[in-house]
Design a protein around this motif. Structure first.
Motif, short mmCIF file in Angstrom:
data_model
loop_
_atom_site.label_atom_id
_atom_site.label_comp_id
_atom_site.label_asym_id
_atom_site.label_seq_id
_atom_site.Cartn_x
_atom_site.Cartn_y
_atom_site.Cartn_z
N LYS A 112 0.96 10.69 -2.38
CA LYS A 112 1.62 11.03 -1.22
C LYS A 112 1.78 10.28 0.17
O LYS A 112 1.72 11.10 1.26
N VAL A 113 2.15 9.23 0.10
CA VAL A 113 2.35 8.26 1.13
C VAL A 113 3.63 8.86 1.82
O VAL A 113 4.62 8.68 1.33
N PRO A 114 3.44 9.13 3.03
CA PRO A 114 4.60 9.64 3.77
C PRO A 114 6.02 8.58 3.64
O PRO A 114 5.82 7.38 3.74
N LEU A 115 7.05 9.32 3.57
CA LEU A 115 8.33 8.82 3.27
C LEU A 115 8.85 7.62 4.51
O LEU A 115 9.52 6.95 4.25
N ASP A 116 8.13 8.01 5.59
CA ASP A 116 8.43 7.35 6.91
C ASP A 116 7.49 6.24 7.02
O ASP A 116 7.52 5.54 8.28
N SER A 117 6.61 5.98 6.27
CA SER A 117 5.64 4.80 6.27
C SER A 117 6.31 3.50 6.36
O SER A 117 7.38 3.09 5.52
N SER A 118 6.01 2.58 7.06
CA SER A 118 6.64 1.26 7.27
C SER A 118 6.26 0.36 6.11
O SER A 118 5.13 0.22 5.86
N VAL A 119 7.10 -0.27 5.27
CA VAL A 119 6.76 -1.02 4.16
C VAL A 119 7.41 -2.17 4.36
O VAL A 119 8.25 -2.50 4.58
N LEU A 120 6.34 -3.25 3.91
CA LEU A 120 6.84 -4.68 3.89
C LEU A 120 6.87 -5.16 2.53
O LEU A 120 5.75 -5.22 1.89
N ASP A 121 7.79 -5.85 2.06
CA ASP A 121 8.01 -6.51 0.76
C ASP A 121 8.07 -7.82 1.03
O ASP A 121 8.92 -8.59 1.56
N ILE A 122 6.58 -8.62 0.95
CA ILE A 122 6.68 -9.88 0.93
C ILE A 122 7.13 -10.73 -0.19
O ILE A 122 6.71 -10.79 -1.31
N GLY A 123 8.21 -11.67 0.13
CA GLY A 123 8.78 -12.38 -0.88
C GLY A 123 9.87 -11.53 -1.48
O GLY A 123 9.79 -11.18 -2.95
N THR A 124 10.66 -10.75 -1.06
CA THR A 124 11.59 -9.71 -1.67
C THR A 124 12.66 -10.31 -2.65
O THR A 124 12.77 -9.32 -3.36
N GLY A 125 12.95 -11.45 -2.65
CA GLY A 125 13.85 -11.96 -3.49
C GLY A 125 15.26 -11.32 -3.54
O GLY A 125 15.99 -11.39 -2.55
N ASN A 126 15.51 -10.42 -4.73
CA ASN A 126 16.85 -9.95 -4.66
C ASN A 126 16.64 -8.70 -4.13
O ASN A 126 17.84 -8.00 -3.97
N GLY A 127 15.70 -8.06 -3.52
CA GLY A 127 15.61 -6.97 -2.67
C GLY A 127 15.64 -5.60 -3.82
O GLY A 127 15.78 -4.42 -3.10
N VAL A 128 15.55 -5.75 -4.90
CA VAL A 128 15.78 -4.59 -5.77
C VAL A 128 14.53 -3.60 -5.61
O VAL A 128 14.66 -2.40 -5.74
N LEU A 129 13.39 -4.03 -5.56
CA LEU A 129 12.29 -3.08 -5.12
C LEU A 129 12.43 -1.94 -4.12
O LEU A 129 12.45 -0.97 -3.96
N LEU A 130 13.12 -2.66 -2.88
CA LEU A 130 13.34 -2.13 -1.80
C LEU A 130 14.35 -0.95 -2.10
O LEU A 130 14.32 0.09 -1.53
N VAL A 131 15.46 -1.44 -2.74
CA VAL A 131 16.35 -0.43 -3.34
C VAL A 131 15.76 0.61 -3.94
O VAL A 131 16.23 1.82 -3.76
N GLU A 132 14.92 0.48 -4.97
CA GLU A 132 14.22 1.46 -5.78
C GLU A 132 13.45 2.43 -4.79
O GLU A 132 13.19 3.66 -4.85
N LEU A 133 12.72 1.80 -3.83
CA LEU A 133 11.94 2.69 -2.80
C LEU A 133 12.95 3.29 -2.04
O LEU A 133 12.50 4.68 -1.76
N ALA A 134 14.07 3.05 -1.51
CA ALA A 134 14.92 3.57 -0.80
C ALA A 134 15.35 4.83 -1.67
O ALA A 134 15.44 5.92 -1.05
N LYS A 135 15.58 4.78 -2.91
CA LYS A 135 16.27 5.84 -3.73
C LYS A 135 15.18 6.96 -3.78
O LYS A 135 15.27 8.15 -4.29
N SER A 136 13.51 6.24 -3.80
CA SER A 136 12.84 7.51 -3.83
C SER A 136 12.45 8.11 -2.55
O SER A 136 11.48 8.73 -2.29
N GLY A 137 13.03 7.76 -1.79
CA GLY A 137 13.16 8.48 -0.33
C GLY A 137 12.56 7.76 0.67
O GLY A 137 12.24 8.23 2.12
N TYR A 138 12.11 6.55 0.59
CA TYR A 138 11.24 5.70 1.56
C TYR A 138 12.35 5.32 2.46
O TYR A 138 13.45 4.80 2.28
N MET A 139 12.22 5.37 3.94
CA MET A 139 13.04 5.18 4.81
C MET A 139 12.97 3.81 5.74
O MET A 139 13.79 3.48 6.43
N ASN A 140 11.66 3.43 5.82
CA ASN A 140 11.29 2.41 6.66
C ASN A 140 10.97 1.22 6.10
O ASN A 140 9.68 0.89 5.95
N LEU A 141 11.94 0.46 5.35
CA LEU A 141 11.80 -0.67 4.69
C LEU A 141 12.35 -1.88 5.20
O LEU A 141 13.19 -2.11 5.68
#
Length: 207
Positions: A36-65
């Motif tokens: 239950k990590v809060p959806l407004d938690s700041s998340v850093l993707d180190i070496g994001t590449g194509n950014g797909v992980l961030l897209v999936e996190l956004a689809k899961s409700g995470y807002m600070n990516l």
């Protein structure tokens, strides 16, 4: 940050996907949701590449990516991917994590799904660059923030040694197993670390 929930992962739910990246994303998102990590938690993707992980996190409700990559072409690709998905709130930057800018700091969650492996394989002073990586992580991640790392090259014990300064292990996530010569092992290692609290110095106490 405090954790919620304590149920172990069910390996069967992870499925039998053979694609390393997809399995990694499943583990990461399920861990965040389980605790239950809060959806407004700041998340850093180190070496994001194509950014797909961030897209999936956004689809899961995470807002600070935020996603970073040292490669401008990778950031251009991730911008196209996030734009196509309509994820305009995802921040993307060209950054060398071994020499991060001052503004790259204060993250609740840092995620690595192969960048530390790449740094480790660099023929030019790999040991020194691994130390730089750990130092950078300590600067960008908040005290008590979480670091989720997935590695194809390092065992649990080796990663514990690499991140022993300033971090403590919280959990090992289940990964696919293989059997060779009668021995069972993991082809991938996935760990969750927490940055240790910063202890006040004697000078701070005197102020």
């Amino acid at each position: 940050m405090a954790l919620a929930g304590d149920e172990p992962f069910s390996p069967s739910v992870l499925g039998t996907r053979e694609q390393f990246g997809e399995e990694s994303m499943v583990r990461i998102i399920r861990w965040l949701e389980k605790h239950k990590v809060p959806l407004d938690s700041s998340v850093l993707d180190i070496g994001t590449g194509n950014g797909v992980l961030l897209v999936e996190l956004a689809k899961s409700g995470y807002m600070n990516l935020t996603g970073i990559d040292y490669s401008p072409s990778a950031i251009q690709l991730s911008e196209k991917v996030t734009e196509k998905e309509g994820m305009s709130n995802i921040k993307l930057k060209v950054e060398d994590f071994l020499a991060p800018s001052a503004e790259l700091s204060g993250f609740d969650i840092c995620i690595d799904k192969g960048t530390f492996d790449a740094v480790s394989l660099d023929p030019s002073d790999a040991v020194g660059k691994r130390k730089l990586y750990v130092g950078s992580l300590g600067r960008v991640l908040k005290p008590e923030g979480f670091f989720l790392i997935t590695s194809c090259n390092w065992t649990k014990e080796e990663l514990l040694n690499e991140f022993r300064e300033g971090f403590e292990i919280l959990e090992e996530l289940p990964t696919p197993k293989f059997c060779f010569g009668g021995r069972i092992g993991n082809s991938v290692t996935a760990l969750v670390f927490q940055r240790k609290k910063v202890r006040p110095s004697i000078l701070d106490k005197l102020d």
